[in-house]
Design a protein around this motif. Sequence first.
Motif, PDB file in Angstrom:
ATOM      1  N   ARG A   1      -0.274  21.383  10.703  1.00 53.41           N
ATOM      2  CA  ARG A   1       1.376  21.472  10.694  1.00 53.41           C
ATOM      3  C   ARG A   1       2.293  21.198  10.886  1.00 53.41           C
ATOM      4  N   PHE A   2       1.896  19.545  11.384  1.00 50.29           N
ATOM      5  CA  PHE A   2       2.881  18.515  11.292  1.00 50.29           C
ATOM      6  C   PHE A   2       3.155  17.776   9.389  1.00 50.29           C
ATOM      7  N   THR A   3       1.675  17.911   9.268  1.00 49.54           N
ATOM      8  CA  THR A   3       2.143  17.037   7.546  1.00 49.54           C
ATOM      9  C   THR A   3       3.112  18.790   6.728  1.00 49.54           C
ATOM     10  N   ARG A   4       2.865  19.882   7.076  1.00 51.13           N
ATOM     11  CA  ARG A   4       3.887  20.506   6.466  1.00 51.13           C
ATOM     12  C   ARG A   4       5.253  20.211   6.753  1.00 51.13           C
ATOM     13  N   SER A   5       5.586  19.992   8.596  1.00 49.17           N
ATOM     14  CA  SER A   5       6.863  19.717   8.462  1.00 49.17           C
ATOM     15  C   SER A   5       7.403  18.238   8.195  1.00 49.17           C
ATOM     16  N   GLN A   6       6.824  17.861   7.463  1.00 56.07           N
ATOM     17  CA  GLN A   6       7.255  16.779   7.375  1.00 56.07           C
ATOM     18  C   GLN A   6       7.408  17.092   5.911  1.00 56.07           C
TER      19      GLN A   6
ATOM     20  N   ILE B   1       0.841  -1.228  -0.034  1.00 53.79           N
ATOM     21  CA  ILE B   1      -0.064  -0.105  -0.238  1.00 53.79           C
ATOM     22  C   ILE B   1       1.023   1.086   0.390  1.00 53.79           C
ATOM     23  N   TRP B   2       2.156   1.404   0.503  1.00 50.35           N
ATOM     24  CA  TRP B   2       2.698   2.192   0.877  1.00 50.35           C
ATOM     25  C   TRP B   2       3.762   2.488  -0.338  1.00 50.35           C
ATOM     26  N   LYS B   3       3.981   1.480  -0.995  1.00 52.04           N
ATOM     27  CA  LYS B   3       4.794   1.553  -2.225  1.00 52.04           C
ATOM     28  C   LYS B   3       4.515   1.439  -3.549  1.00 52.04           C
ATOM     29  N   ALA B   4       2.722   1.418  -3.251  1.00 49.19           N
ATOM     30  CA  ALA B   4       2.260   1.769  -4.782  1.00 49.19           C
ATOM     31  C   ALA B   4       1.641   2.919  -4.644  1.00 49.19           C
ATOM     32  N   GLN B   5       2.109   3.777  -3.689  1.00 50.56           N
ATOM     33  CA  GLN B   5       1.378   5.209  -3.348  1.00 50.56           C
ATOM     34  C   GLN B   5       1.049   6.140  -4.367  1.00 50.56           C
ATOM     35  N   GLN B   6       2.559   6.077  -5.370  1.00 48.79           N
ATOM     36  CA  GLN B   6       2.644   6.808  -6.428  1.00 48.79           C
ATOM     37  C   GLN B   6       1.545   6.813  -7.532  1.00 48.79           C
ATOM     38  N   ASP B   7       0.905   5.934  -7.808  1.00 53.91           N
ATOM     39  CA  ASP B   7       0.522   5.320  -8.542  1.00 53.91           C
ATOM     40  C   ASP B   7      -1.095   5.765  -8.246  1.00 53.91           C
ATOM     41  N   TYR B   8      -1.488   5.927  -7.065  1.00 59.55           N
ATOM     42  CA  TYR B   8      -3.068   6.222  -6.798  1.00 59.55           C
ATOM     43  C   TYR B   8      -2.987   7.357  -6.978  1.00 59.55           C
ATOM     44  N   THR B   9      -4.868   7.852  -7.489  1.00 55.23           N
ATOM     45  CA  THR B   9      -4.583   9.365  -7.373  1.00 55.23           C
ATOM     46  C   THR B   9      -5.586   9.933  -6.304  1.00 55.23           C
ATOM     47  N   LEU B  10      -5.373  10.836  -5.704  1.00 54.34           N
ATOM     48  CA  LEU B  10      -5.970  10.926  -4.223  1.00 54.34           C
ATOM     49  C   LEU B  10      -6.791  12.194  -4.619  1.00 54.34           C
ATOM     50  N   ILE B  11      -7.877  11.315  -3.689  1.00 56.70           N
ATOM     51  CA  ILE B  11      -9.604  11.682  -4.039  1.00 56.70           C
ATOM     52  C   ILE B  11      -9.916  13.157  -3.258  1.00 56.70           C
ATOM     53  N   SER B  12      -9.234  12.171  -1.829  1.00 58.17           N
ATOM     54  CA  SER B  12      -9.771  13.109   0.002  1.00 58.17           C
ATOM     55  C   SER B  12      -9.094  12.649   0.818  1.00 58.17           C
TER      56      SER B  12
ATOM     57  N   MET C   1      -4.563   7.165   9.376  1.00 57.29           N
ATOM     58  CA  MET C   1      -3.659   6.995   9.971  1.00 57.29           C
ATOM     59  C   MET C   1      -3.435   8.012  11.255  1.00 57.29           C
ATOM     60  N   LEU C   2      -3.096   7.729  12.218  1.00 58.84           N
ATOM     61  CA  LEU C   2      -3.124   8.227  13.727  1.00 58.84           C
ATOM     62  C   LEU C   2      -2.422   9.928  13.582  1.00 58.84           C
ATOM     63  N   ILE C   3      -3.046  10.674  13.855  1.00 51.87           N
ATOM     64  CA  ILE C   3      -2.664  12.347  13.262  1.00 51.87           C
ATOM     65  C   ILE C   3      -1.570  12.134  13.782  1.00 51.87           C
ATOM     66  N   GLU C   4      -0.108  11.778  15.343  1.00 52.67           N
ATOM     67  CA  GLU C   4       0.643  11.911  15.825  1.00 52.67           C
ATOM     68  C   GLU C   4       1.680  11.080  15.500  1.00 52.67           C
ATOM     69  N   LYS C   5       1.401   9.991  14.527  1.00 49.53           N
ATOM     70  CA  LYS C   5       2.074   9.080  13.920  1.00 49.53           C
ATOM     71  C   LYS C   5       2.943   9.137  12.454  1.00 49.53           C
ATOM     72  N   THR C   6       4.023   8.924  12.493  1.00 45.01           N
ATOM     73  CA  THR C   6       5.277   9.017  11.198  1.00 45.01           C
ATOM     74  C   THR C   6       4.599   7.841  10.156  1.00 45.01           C
TER      75      THR C   6
ATOM     76  N   LEU D   1       4.984   8.375   3.472  1.00 42.44           N
ATOM     77  CA  LEU D   1       4.145   8.958   2.739  1.00 42.44           C
ATOM     78  C   LEU D   1       5.217   8.928   2.162  1.00 42.44           C
ATOM     79  N   THR D   2       5.310   8.945   0.633  1.00 42.98           N
ATOM     80  CA  THR D   2       6.568   9.949  -0.125  1.00 42.98           C
ATOM     81  C   THR D   2       6.020  11.998   0.121  1.00 42.98           C
ATOM     82  N   GLN D   3       7.057  12.645  -0.204  1.00 49.06           N
ATOM     83  CA  GLN D   3       7.442  14.015  -0.581  1.00 49.06           C
ATOM     84  C   GLN D   3       5.725  14.057  -1.998  1.00 49.06           C
TER      85      GLN D   3
END
Length: 272
Positions: free
Chosen positions: A264-269, A196-207, A229-234, A237-239
Amino acid sequence: MVTYLKHMGKYTHNQMKSKSFEEIQKLYKREQKWINDFVPMDSQVVKDSRKGKAEGSRKKTVARKRTCEKLNDESVKRQKIEDDAEKEELKAYLDIIPRDDETINVESLATKYLIVNWKTHVLSEDNMYYEIIRGDGSTKPYKIFTKMLDDFDRQDVLDLYMLVKERFETASLEGYDRYLWRDLITVFEPSEDDEIWKAQQDYTLISWRLFDSYGVHVLLMDIGVSIHMLIEKTYPLTQEMLSRMLSRRLEVDHECKMAYELLRFTRSQLQK
């Protein structure tokens, strides 16, 4: 009581299955007494023991505190201005969509029973549902894990994860149970080696949606894949995906502090 002892007392299934109701009840009361009697380091009991020593040093610090008050006030004002400016900046990544048409679960946690089991019912090739069973015997059907999140709190998600994991360790999960396990293991045990993480570049994000009642956010992809995903966990995810998330904007049903913390957490990553 068994679920409580497993989570709080770290008892195993094998330790519990041979015990009588009376034995389990005694363990349960003992575990609760231990938690209720626990005295934090910053409690009044500990504070009182230090009161004598603190009284002498308090007088020496009063003058210094008064000197710093003006500087502190100015610092707080500057920080508030900076925080307000950042909040306005983060609002650009927020999409408030009220869910007035949905039934909101307002059941009190004080009367909400723990999840004790689940069953998977397959009615036909394309028709199935998960039946969630609580401690009072009540049940409720759900088609997918994401729909459970409209009713669940953080404890519900954790309880279901522990139940599925326990069964997975003793038996092979098949069919739709494997889909449920995939959703749960993605939340609690993320690994960059998972497909699921290795193929994320092939997904189109809907929401990109936040469930603030228990701190989980969800990515919904075009091919029906949902990543929870839990909000406090890393997570791995690709850039590119992080950039897509901010461009798509975070969906919430009301403005809340948790949404701004997640943004804020997402932008910092992304900036790393």
